[in-house]
Structure formats: C-alpha cells, structure tokens
Design an enzyme around this catalytic site. Structure first.
Site, PDB file in Angstrom:
ATOM      1  N   PHE A  62       0.801  -1.237   0.000  1.00 25.58           N
ATOM      2  CA  PHE A  62       0.000   0.000   0.000  1.00 25.58           C
ATOM      3  C   PHE A  62       0.831   1.283   0.000  1.00 25.58           C
ATOM      4  O   PHE A  62       2.046   1.232   0.084  1.00 25.58           O
ATOM      5  CB  PHE A  62      -1.118  -0.011   1.051  1.00 25.58           C
ATOM      6  CG  PHE A  62      -0.750  -0.146   2.506  1.00 25.58           C
ATOM      7  CD1 PHE A  62       0.514   0.057   2.981  1.00 25.58           C
ATOM      8  CD2 PHE A  62      -1.761  -0.460   3.435  1.00 25.58           C
ATOM      9  CE1 PHE A  62       0.794  -0.046   4.331  1.00 25.58           C
ATOM     10  CE2 PHE A  62      -1.481  -0.563   4.783  1.00 25.58           C
ATOM     11  CZ  PHE A  62      -0.207  -0.356   5.222  1.00 25.58           C
ATOM     12  N   GLU A  63       0.163   2.396  -0.168  1.00 25.65           N
ATOM     13  CA  GLU A  63       0.803   3.711  -0.355  1.00 25.65           C
ATOM     14  C   GLU A  63       1.740   3.709  -1.564  1.00 25.65           C
ATOM     15  O   GLU A  63       2.808   4.295  -1.541  1.00 25.65           O
ATOM     16  CB  GLU A  63       1.588   4.143   0.888  1.00 25.65           C
ATOM     17  CG  GLU A  63       0.813   4.204   2.169  1.00 25.65           C
ATOM     18  CD  GLU A  63      -0.210   5.327   2.198  1.00 25.65           C
ATOM     19  OE1 GLU A  63      -1.341   5.057   2.585  1.00 25.65           O
ATOM     20  OE2 GLU A  63       0.120   6.461   1.811  1.00 25.65           O
ATOM     21  N   GLY A  64       1.302   3.049  -2.622  1.00 27.06           N
ATOM     22  CA  GLY A  64       2.168   2.896  -3.804  1.00 27.06           C
ATOM     23  C   GLY A  64       3.020   1.661  -3.593  1.00 27.06           C
ATOM     24  O   GLY A  64       3.786   1.600  -2.628  1.00 27.06           O
TER      25      GLY A  64
END
Lengths: 257, 594
Positions: B404-406
């Site tokens: 997550f978060e890229g």
C-alpha cells in the site's frame, strides 16, 4: 493545600542489573521515577485538583534526575526542586537523604507530604518515616486510600495484605502502596507545558547543611547478584524414603537443619 | 526567499553533493520532550492497546474507537494539527516518533496512522480556514475519526484513473458524488472521509464527505492476511450530496493533494516500519536467548549471531536514513513563513521536494521490516508459525507494507524518474556531473584508503555516488525519454540510490556520534556501519554491472565495466567476524541497541 512529593530516580524495572567491580553498571541504563513514587505523584495531583493548592516534587541526586522531575511536571505537578548533591557527597544513605529532605521541608509549611512506600532499588522504606520524624509530624506508610476532609485524613493502609482503616490530622506524611491509584501518563500537552514550569536547583550550601552532618551512617560491604537459579530436583521412591532423603539433604547439602 | 531557499537541502541532493554533519538529524538528537513523548506513546501502546489486541484482531472495533479517543486525550492525535485549531502543532520529529512507537500495536497503528496521517493531513495542509475550523479540533481530540478514500476497484497505482464522479447540482450548492472506493482503512467507524472524484468525469478533485450524508454506506469488512486489527471496507457513494464548501483544494487540482499526501504517507510508513522492526528483533533475541537446543541457548550459535547482526545493521541503516529525512522535513517546513504554511502550493512544493527520499523511506523501511519479520519467525522455528507467538502476527502484518501507499515497484520507478525531472529542471547538477565523470573515469587511479574509522565507508559512499551517476547516465544516454519502458533498469538505478542513501546516512550518523561521544561509546554504531556499508556496496556493484551490460555494447561496455571495477576496488572486512562482535551487545541487551 501545600503538597510535597518525595521522588527518587531509579533503574527501569525492565533493566538488567550488571555488577562489575562491586558496583552496579549504570552505563546506558534507562532510569524512571520509582514506581511507588508515581502513585504518590498521582495522588498529590488528585488531592490538589480536588482541594486546590500546589504540588511540588522534590528529589535528591545529580543533574540526571532532572528528567524524572520533568516527567512529574508533565504529569501535572506544579513545581520541582532538585537538591543536587553530586558535587558534595559521594555516598548517601537513608539517614543523609532524610536529613537533607527534612532541612529543605522544615520551613515550607507542608500540609501533606507523599512518598513511595519503598524505592525499588535500595528498598529500605525508611526515608519517608525518617523525614516525618525529623519534622515532628505524623506519618502513615503503605496507604491504599486517602480521603481528606478539612484537617482530617481518612486512610486505608495495607498491612501485609489486610486493610487497616485509620484517621489522622494534617500535616501528615504518607507513603504510597500499589493500588492507591492508577498513575496517569504524561500527556503531550502536559509534556510541552512541563518545559515552562519552574525547576529549582539547590545545593547543600543553600540549605545551610554541612557535608559532615549528612555523612552516610551505613557502609556498603558488598554488592552481588542473587545466585543463578539451578534446576530443582524431584525425589523418587516411597513417600517415607523421600522424607528421609529430604531431611538428610536439608542437613548435609542445604545445611539448614 | 532566495536566501531561504539557498539554505534548504535539496531533495535528491545526496546523489550529487555532500552534506554538512550538523544538517543531518539523527535519533541521538532527540530532545528530552521527544523522549518523554516516546515514553508516553510506548506506555499507551503497552497498557491500553496490547491488552486488547485479541479483541481488535477479532474486529471488535468498539475498542478502536475507544482507543482513539483515549489517544486523543493524551494528545497523540494532535501533533500535526496547528495550535490555532486546538491541536499541538508539534515538530515533524514528534509525529514521527509517535508513528514509530505506535507501530508496535500492529493493525491498530494503521487505524491511528490513517486517522492522523492520510485522513487528517489533507485538511491540515490543504483545507481552507472554514474547513480547518470545522474539522480539525474534533479530529485532534478523536471526537471525529478520519479516513482516506483514493483507491478504487479499477484504479490502484493508476490513481488518476478513478471512476468516481462528482457533478454540481443545478442550484450550485452541492456536488453529487457517485462511485465506489475500495479498501478504505477505518471505513467501519470513520466519521469523515477525504474522497477523490472527477468533476464532470474529468477534473480530479478532493472532497470532505461526512459519513452521515445520505447515500454514504460501507461494504462488508474485508478478510485480510494481516493488520486484522484495522477496519477495511468499501466506501459506497450513491448520489451523495456534498456541500460545495466541502471541496478540498481547487477544482481539478486533486492530484496535488493526492500525490503529496501519498508522499507523506510513504515516509510515515517508513517510520512505522522502524518500530515494527525493533519489536521483531527484540522478540527474536529474547527467544534465542531462552530457547535451548543441544543444551545451549541458540543465541550462542554463530549462525544466530550472524542473523541478529544482519537484522540490526539493516535496522540501523533504516533508522538513520528515515530520521535524516524527518529532519529534512522539519527543516523545510520550519522555514515556511506563517503565510506559506496556509498556502497549499507552498506546502505541496516543500513536500514534493523530498519525493525521492519519501519513496526510499517507504521501500527501504518496509523491506527491512519484511526481512526482519521473516528472520524473526525463522529464529523462532516452529513456534514462530504458531499464533500464540506475537512474531506470527508481525509477519502477517508486515506484508501489506510493501503494497500500500504505492507498491514498492511504483516507488522504485519514482526514484530515477524524479531524479531525471530534477536534472532537467536544473535543480540538481546531474547532467554536468555525469559529463565530468566521463572524463574522470578515463584517468581513474586507485586510491589509498586510510585505516581511520569510517575512512573505508566514506570511500564507498563517494564511489557509490559515481557509480550511481555512471549507471543512470549510461541508461539515460541509451534510452533517452524511452527509459521509462526499461523498467528493469529503473529498478536497478533505484536500488543503487536506495543503498547509497542508506549507506551515507549510517556514515553521517556514526560520524556525528563519534564526534560527540567518542569512538568507544560509538563502537556499536561503527560496527553496524561497517557491516551495512560493505553489504550494500556489493548490492550496488551488482546492480551497476547489470545496468552497464544492458545499456552499453561492445568495446564501450568493456571500458565501462573496467571503470566500475576500479570504482569498486576496496579493502573488505572480515564481515563474519564483525557480525559476531556486533551480536554481543544485542544478545546481552535483548533488544536493538546502538
């Protein structure tokens, strides 16, 4: 109400004790407020919030103890006093600590003085009662409940697991036992405010104390760790044989009978 | 303004410049207040959260709400909220410390992080005065809980491909939102969602959406591999009327908010990974001290020592590079004038400045955590596979961090991409340096390395910068603007930059510690630095070699490989001996010590 709390900086309970060259290694160790003193601070703050007044935390020691005082201020104490003995005294015992604290407190017109029931390092439990003795006021140790109504103080005291209920009058010194309250964490606003609260530093000179008057009366002969625990032994055979063997072992090996 | 800018450390400049020691923030620079706040957070996690982890893992989210309110009472939600909106307005270091200590709580730290970070920060940084006054005091106290809704079933890494739409009603009073947002942390109980939608299907914009607006609903709780203590659901928007006042930022400028919040999210994830890594290492050491096989604690076996020291030196590097980045943010944000602090553009620019470092923080931090969690399970043997051991949860909780978060892959692409952009804009003298390097390489002479502490590591850092320029330069030369399809090379270059930033951060931190406390007290730090730099340098060499072979042919390739060999010549240590040495203090302390 004029409230004072006696605080000691002690090893963190999670710290491993290492003894080298007859001394406990302090390098890199974490220090905390003696946990019993935390109950005392919490109680002091609660009494002040209910009755008004001011809480002053006092400690003896070196510069390093400032951190514990700041923590007490962050919890909500109003003022802190560090009696810095670092330069004057190499060794302090219960006598010296009590003497210095009493000299500091004697003209402060304290209504209530709180301390921990015992410090988790030295573990003597003497300083509180000695201070009260020197100040000529009453004291109650190991308290688990405190109610103040005017000058009258109603106290529940832990007596080896039983409870004793008693009444006393202010001024009074009490020492806190586990169960007195649940100490709060210093909140972030509390921590930021603590920076700006007064922290006074005193030396023995400021209290007109001569080093010789507070020379430790006890000598530490030796410091050592408890012996490593070894695995137990399970005796076998008839019960009567086991008893015989046990008695003989207690006599010959443990040398206790 | 120009004077101020001159005083700012440029993002990515670690590749092209050396930094002064006193500009580098290290964990040894924590103030007394920082330490007290760390302790309060630790105590909060230990005494309030961990006792109910079972309940949280079973999705009893009443506890999450209660715990967040308790955190609010302690000020643990208010660090990033300015004082004028009833927050505490503390420095970036403080909010990093809170994130680090909170991460020991596992999935609950995701709940906390989503609230204070990606949930609240869009309003803190990009909200207008009315929005701030309306929401921030209640977010800081925990009266309102926030969530962030960007991802959709069809758009993850391609965030701008969102299908959620917004349409202004005829009265011009409300935007009507329709769409679905997927995997929204805190969706089970959040009161406020920052939602991205395209106005008229093309202008990507952000909105503050309250849970009680008609048409807002959430899907079922997701069944996840880890971070089960956090609530994850779909947010469903059906003809939701959002007052026009709740448009966050400008129409069509939602990407500015989204990308900068992502940058912060990334760097915060990095910080969080430090806390999780420390906990996993601590569990591993104490377990290997207790566990006996062949009548010997397994921590006294050399391979255990090797594992513990490798974990600890990676952790040291991670901690060094992440707090260095935290320091950059503190420095940069601290220099914003009061006016600029209220100006979304100025804020966005100062966050975007460190986009490279944010991505490195994320990639490096989460991969260190994954590595340490994995080795910690391994050191627990079969017990590590059993749920009654905390390390089992840490292992499962860790995995999402690389996604997550890229994803870490997307974050790796960002690193060389941003370097190139900065070079083109003239913000970093990459092109000039790459050119002069070509000259230098032709006459490169082997250098004597002194045996002073850190001399070898400084030499490795210096040459790594050259290797990075060489590899990136050759790749850019060959592929030009088409480099972005050569994803393997982008990843190689990113890996070189990651290792380089980490190496340099350990060297700077250790150098600072030696200057302050003397060599003796910094001996453990020196060991970690030596171990880490040597291994990281080997990684750099490998990535550079592959890049050269791919980007250059024939004679030129032979020449470049020979230059690389010259640049990688050094006096390697007996790293096995170093690791045995470093393990002594770890095993005695039963936790990560520096």
């Amino acid at each position: 109400m004029n409230i004072f709390v006696l605080v000691k900086r002690t090893f963190d309970t999670e710290e491993k004790i290492v003894v080298t060259g007859g001394a406990i290694q302090e390098d890199g160790a974490e220090f905390i407020i003696n946990p019993y003193d935390e109950y005392a601070i919490e109680e002091a703050i609660q009494v002040r919030d209910a009755q008004g007044g001011e809480v002053t935390v006092v400690t003896l020691g070196g510069e390093d103890a400032e951190k514990q005082l700041r923590t007490a201020l962050a919890m909500g104490a109003d003022k802190a006093v560090l009696i810095n003995t670092e330069d004057d005294l190499d060794e302090l015992d219960q006598f010296s600590a009590a003497y210095i604290l009493a000299e500091y407190l004697k003209d402060k017109e304290a209504d209530l003085i709180l301390g921990g029931n015992v410090a988790i390092d030295g573990g003597s439990g003497q300083v509180g009662p000695r201070v009260a003795e020197l100040l000529g006021i009453n004291y109650v140790t190991t308290i688990t409940k405190l109610e103040i109504d005017g000058k009258t103080v109603k106290i529940v005291r832990d007596v080896e697991g039983d409870s004793e209920v008693l009444e006393a009058e202010l001024p009074l010194l009490v020492t806190a036992q586990q169960g007195l309250n649940e100490p709060r964490y210093p909140s972030l606003p509390g921590i930021m405010k603590a920076k700006k609260k007064p922290l006074e530093e005193l030396e023995l000179d400021d209290l007109d104390i001569d080093e010789d008057d507070v020379k430790a009366k006890t000598t530490t002969v030796e410091i050592y760790l408890p012996a490593q625990k070894v695995a137990g032994r399970v005796l076998e055979g008839d019960l009567s044989d086991q008893v015989k063997e046990l008695v003989s072992l207690l006599h010959s090996e443990a040398k206790v009978v | 303004m120009t004077e101020k800018l001159a005083n700012i450390i440029r993002g990515g400049s670690f590749l092209t410049e050396d930094v002064e020691l006193d500009r580098v923030f290290t964990p040894e620079d924590f103030t007394e207040e920082h330490k007290m706040i760390a302790k309060t957070t630790e105590d909060y996690v230990q005494n309030e959260v961990l006792p109910v982890v079972e309940n949280l893992e079973n999705h009893e989210f009443d506890h999450s709400v209660r715990l967040l309110k308790k955190a609010g009472e302690l000020g643990l939600l208010a660090a990033d909220v300015p004082e004028e909106y009833e927050g505490l307005g503390l420095d970036k270091v403080t909010s990093a410390i809170i994130a680090e200590k909170m991460s020991v709580a596992g999935g609950f730290s995701i709940t906390h992080g989503a609230h204070v970070g990606i949930g609240s920060l869009p309003i803190v940084l990009f909200g207008n005065e009315e929005q701030k006054q309306q929401y921030l005091p209640k977010l800081a106290s925990g009266e309102l809980i926030a969530a962030y809704a960007l991802t959709e079933p069809g758009s993850g890494s391609d965030a701008l491909g969102a299908k959620t739409v917004a349409k202004l009603n005829v009265e011009g009073t409300h935007y009507v939102l329709n769409g679905e947002k997927q995997w929204i942390t805190n969706a089970g109980f959040a009161d406020v969602f920052v939602v991205y939608a395209k106005i008229d299907g093309d202008k990507f914009s952000a909105f503050i959406v309250e849970r009680n607006y008609p048409g807002v609903s959430v899907g079922a709780e997701e069944k996840k591999m880890g971070i089960k203590s956090s609530s994850t659901r779909t947010l469903i928007l059906e003809d939701v009327k959002v007052p026009v006042e709740n448009l966050l930022g400008e129409v069509g400028r939602g990407h500015i908010i989204a990308f900068n919040i992502l940058n912060i999210g990334r760097y915060k994830l990095g910080v969080g990974s430090i806390g999780g890594s420390k906990r996993a290492l601590e569990l591993a050491i104490s377990y290997t001290n207790q566990r006996q096989q062949f009548n010997t604690p397994i921590s006294s076996f050399n391979l255990t020592k090797e594992k513990l020291s490798t974990m600890a030196s990676k952790l040291y590097a991670t901690e060094s590079l992440i707090y260095r980045t935290v320091g950059y943010f503190e420095d940069r944000m601290g220099q914003l004038s009061e006016e600029e602090q209220k100006d979304g553009k100025a804020i966005a620019a100062s966050i975007a400045e460190y986009a490279i470092e944010c991505s490195i923080n994320k990639v490096f931090g989460t991969e260190t955590l994954d590595y340490i969690a994995d080795e910690a399970v391994q050191l627990h043997g079969g017990y590590g596979f059993m749920q009654e051991y905390e390390v089992e949860r840490i292992y499962r909780d860790s995995r999402i961090n690389r996604i997550f978060e890229g994803t870490n892959e997307i974050n790796r692409f960002i690193i060389p991409g941003t370097f190139l952009k900065k070079a083109m804009k003239g913000e970093l003298p990459l092109l000039q340096q790459a050119q002069s390097l070509q000259q230098e390489l032709l006459m490169l002479m082997p250098e004597e390395i002194s045996d002073e502490p850190l001399a070898q590591e400084k030499y490795l850092v210096k040459n790594s910068k050259k290797i990075a320029l060489l590899a990136a330069g050759l790749a850019a030369q060959k592929y030009g603007p088409k480099l972005d399809v050569e994803q393997e090379l982008l990843v190689n270059i990113a890996n070189i930059a990651n290792q380089l930033f980490a190496m340099e951060s350990t060297v700077l931190r250790t150098e600072k510690a030696i200057a302050r406390d003397g060599l003796d007290k910094a001996s453990q730090k020196l060991l970690y630095t030596q171990i880490f730099c040597q291994e990281a340098f080997e990684e750099i060499e490998k990535e550079a070699k592959e890049t050269i072979i791919t980007a250059v042919d024939g004679d030129n390739a032979r020449m470049m490989l020979s230059a690389l060999r010259k640049l990688t010549r050094n006096n390697p240590y007996n790293v096995i001996a170093k690791k045995r040495e470093a393990s002594v203090k770890l095993i005695a302390a039963e936790k990560f010590v520096v």
